[in-house]
Motif scaffolding. Structure first.
Motif, mmCIF file in Angstrom:
data_model
loop_
_atom_site.group_PDB
_atom_site.id
_atom_site.type_symbol
_atom_site.label_atom_id
_atom_site.label_comp_id
_atom_site.label_asym_id
_atom_site.label_seq_id
_atom_site.Cartn_x
_atom_site.Cartn_y
_atom_site.Cartn_z
ATOM 1 N N SER A 95 41.386 42.370 32.910
ATOM 2 C CA SER A 95 42.396 42.838 33.850
ATOM 3 C C SER A 95 43.029 44.094 33.279
ATOM 4 O O SER A 95 43.063 44.291 32.061
ATOM 5 N N GLU A 179 42.505 46.942 43.723
ATOM 6 C CA GLU A 179 42.255 46.942 42.285
ATOM 7 C C GLU A 179 42.318 48.364 41.714
ATOM 8 O O GLU A 179 41.614 48.700 40.757
ATOM 9 N N ASN A 182 42.213 49.213 37.998
ATOM 10 C CA ASN A 182 40.911 49.279 37.322
ATOM 11 C C ASN A 182 40.403 50.716 37.249
ATOM 12 O O ASN A 182 39.688 51.082 36.311
ATOM 13 N N TYR A 344 39.337 36.485 37.792
ATOM 14 C CA TYR A 344 38.694 36.159 39.074
ATOM 15 C C TYR A 344 37.390 35.366 38.920
ATOM 16 O O TYR A 344 36.742 35.044 39.918
ATOM 17 N N GLU A 433 35.351 42.815 39.710
ATOM 18 C CA GLU A 433 35.422 43.711 40.889
ATOM 19 C C GLU A 433 34.521 44.911 40.707
ATOM 20 O O GLU A 433 33.822 45.339 41.635
ATOM 21 N N GLN A 464 39.669 44.206 48.836
ATOM 22 C CA GLN A 464 40.365 45.433 48.453
ATOM 23 C C GLN A 464 41.540 45.757 49.370
ATOM 24 O O GLN A 464 42.439 46.521 48.991
ATOM 25 N N LYS A 469 47.608 38.613 45.533
ATOM 26 C CA LYS A 469 46.566 38.402 44.526
ATOM 27 C C LYS A 469 45.868 37.057 44.695
ATOM 28 O O LYS A 469 44.643 36.961 44.509
#
Length: 528
Positions: A95, A179, A182, A344, A433, A464, A469
């Motif tokens: 994460s 996300e 990221n 996830y 992801e 997305q 969450k």
């Protein structure tokens, strides 16, 4: 040649590199930077200040550079994270964690994100500003350049994004991106001062970053020396200096560690680890979950265009035998899903076990009795040829003939993306992801399994676009259940990444997969 299986890295950086070791050409000693013996300090668990740590990595020869946007090898990345920072980086569960970005906040539609920078300075004393960030991202996104983070920054409309103050940035996105952190943590997305790199040689002569160490010297293919930056925003490193030395052969790195020429050796093999673990001379560090190990089935062509055949192959695999034989036990079994232990990950799905009777029944239903397939493999990665041989024997028990085909180390990664039907495959750490977006969507650039389903694409877009969450996690779990049932990756294991350190080295993080924030954190270690 780039290896897309290892995000941000070239193949040589992740695999055991070949070539003559250059370590012996360096004038190395076992003393600290001030000439004292670092072993003179006590060892009560309290960090000690001082000394030079020498770290051996496989290198890239005379073509090496300190340009952080060109970081491809593990050595490149370790040097880059010592000199530079990103807005975010990946935690042990992959994460995104804030770094130069103190915080981020999206709008309701997730297509605009406000990022606030923390107070930090570059090595020349100038502040890190929004202009530096936008310059860095625009440099990475330059269509004339081949910077590795370019694809990761694609969701950002950099023409529309703007500074909202000295330490504020509004990122305008091309589509909703839940996300987005990221993206900020993307491999290679380092922040450099505005206008840095206008002259390509500047990075190798006197690079200026905001990282925990500042530049002292660099000899491509040989060594780099960096000194503690006392004004580092997260606190000055314990070490006075860190020296990166090049030793391409694993045996050279091990021998240098055993001989006291270095204190840290990157990328050891399981045999070496078993030979020295618990023997008292050096410490063996295992970074769990660092590399996915798999067989890649092409879902767009026979026989793997029939999901019954894919399920049969899932059931043919004896995962523990593969881990024990191909990885020498240095890893854990997989469950046909990427990212075990990551954010996830669908951990509630039952562990798949070998079931040869069910496999034979599925093959019969598919009209694929006495099936013959070719399995592409190569010596390009440790364990690939062993895994192919083991799986060949396992498949024979289900009546499947597997013919193993050896491929070139130089072209293997590019070849398997388009040719053949079944191939050995592995991947370094990245968010689940990112694995989905880069490998499992219809327009993914490295879709090795040819998994192309519009309804699956739609689920990704739904995730997305989902701000909550928990609800987003539920969508990712639904996607993973689909892959578990009928996907093209037979993921049989997750390999350890193995490091060796001198007994005098303390503070090495043991729970951080390679490619994450706390891997190669030389600002957090010390010498006793």
């Amino acid at each position: 040649m780039h290896d897309e299986r290892f995000p941000g890295l070239r193949r040589r950086g992740f695999l055991a590199a070949t070539g003559a070791a250059t370590l012996g050409a360096l004038a190395l000693t076992a003393c600290g930077a001030d000439g004292t013996d670092p072993g003179a300090s006590g060892d009560d668990g309290t960090p000690k200040r001082g000394g030079r740590l020498r770290a051996a990595f496989a290198g890239g020869g005379a073509s090496e550079t300190l340009d952080p946007h060109l970081a491809n090898l593990f050595a490149d990345v370790a040097r880059a994270k010592a000199l530079y920072d990103k807005l975010a980086d990946y935690g042990a569960d992959l994460s995104a964690r804030p770094r130069l970005a103190a915080k981020w906040e999206p709008n309701k539609t997730l297509d605009r994100w406000q990022v606030t920078l923390r107070e930090a300075t570059f090595h020349d004393g100038s502040p890190v500003t929004a202009k530096d960030v936008l310059y860095s991202y625009r440099r990475i996104a330059d269509p004339e350049k081949a910077f590795r983070a370019k694809a990761s920054l694609e969701p950002i409309d950099l023409d529309a994004s703007r500074a909202t103050g000295e330490r504020g940035i509004e990122f305008v996105l091309k589509r909703p991106t839940a996300e987005f952190p990221n993206v900020l943590a993307a491999f290679g997305a380092y922040i450099v001062p505005e206008n840095a790199g206008r002259n390509a040689a500047d990075f190798d002569r006197k690079p200026i970053g905001s990282g925990p160490f500042r530049f002292v010297s660099f000899s491509p293919g040989r060594s780099a020396v960096f000194r503690r930056y006392d004004a580092y925003w997260e606190g000055a490193p314990h070490l006075d200096e860190v020296e990166f030395v090049v030793a391409n052969e694993e045996s050279a790195r091990v021998n240098a560690l055993l001989g006291g020429q270095v204190e840290y050796a990157h990328e050891l093999n399981p045999t070496t680890a078993r030979a020295h673990e618990g023997k008292g001379q050096i410490e063996i560090v295992r970074l769990r979950g660092s590399a996915m190990q798999a067989f890649c089935m092409k879902t767009d062509r026979p026989p793997f265009d029939d999901k019954r055949v894919r399920e049969a192959f899932f059931l043919i695999a004896d995962r523990q035998e593969l881990v024990d034989g191909a990885l020498s036990g240095a890893g854990v079994v997989g469950n046909d899903l990427f990212g075990k232990g990551y954010e996830y990950y669908a951990a509630d799905l039952p562990q798949r076990e070998q079931d040869l009777d069910r496999a034979r029944a599925l093959l019969k239903q598919a009209g694929a009795e006495k099936l013959k397939v070719t399995l592409d493999t190569s010596a390009v990665a440790a364990g690939f040829t062993e895994a192919a041989s083991i799986f060949k024997d396992q498949a024979a028990k289900a009546g499947v003939t597997v013919e193993v085909r050896m491929g070139s180390k130089d072209s293997y990664w590019s070849d398997i993306l388009d040719s053949g039907t079944l191939a050995c495959y592995r991947s370094g750490a990245m968010p689940i992801e990112a694995h989905i977006s880069q490998r499992l969507l219809t327009d993914s650039t490295t879709n090795a399994t040819k998994w192309q389903h519009k309804d699956f694409d739609a689920l990704y877009q739904q995730a997305q676009s989902t701000r909550d969450k928990a609800q987003r996690a539920a969508v990712y779990e639904r996607m993973q259940r689909r892959l578990y049932t009928e996907g093209g990756f037979l993921i049989w294991g997750f390999a350890d990444w193995i490091l060796g350190t001198a007994k005098t080295v303390k503070g090495v993080e043991t729970k951080a997969p390679a490619n994450t924030l706390d891997w190669a954190r030389f600002d957090k270690v010390w010498l006793t």
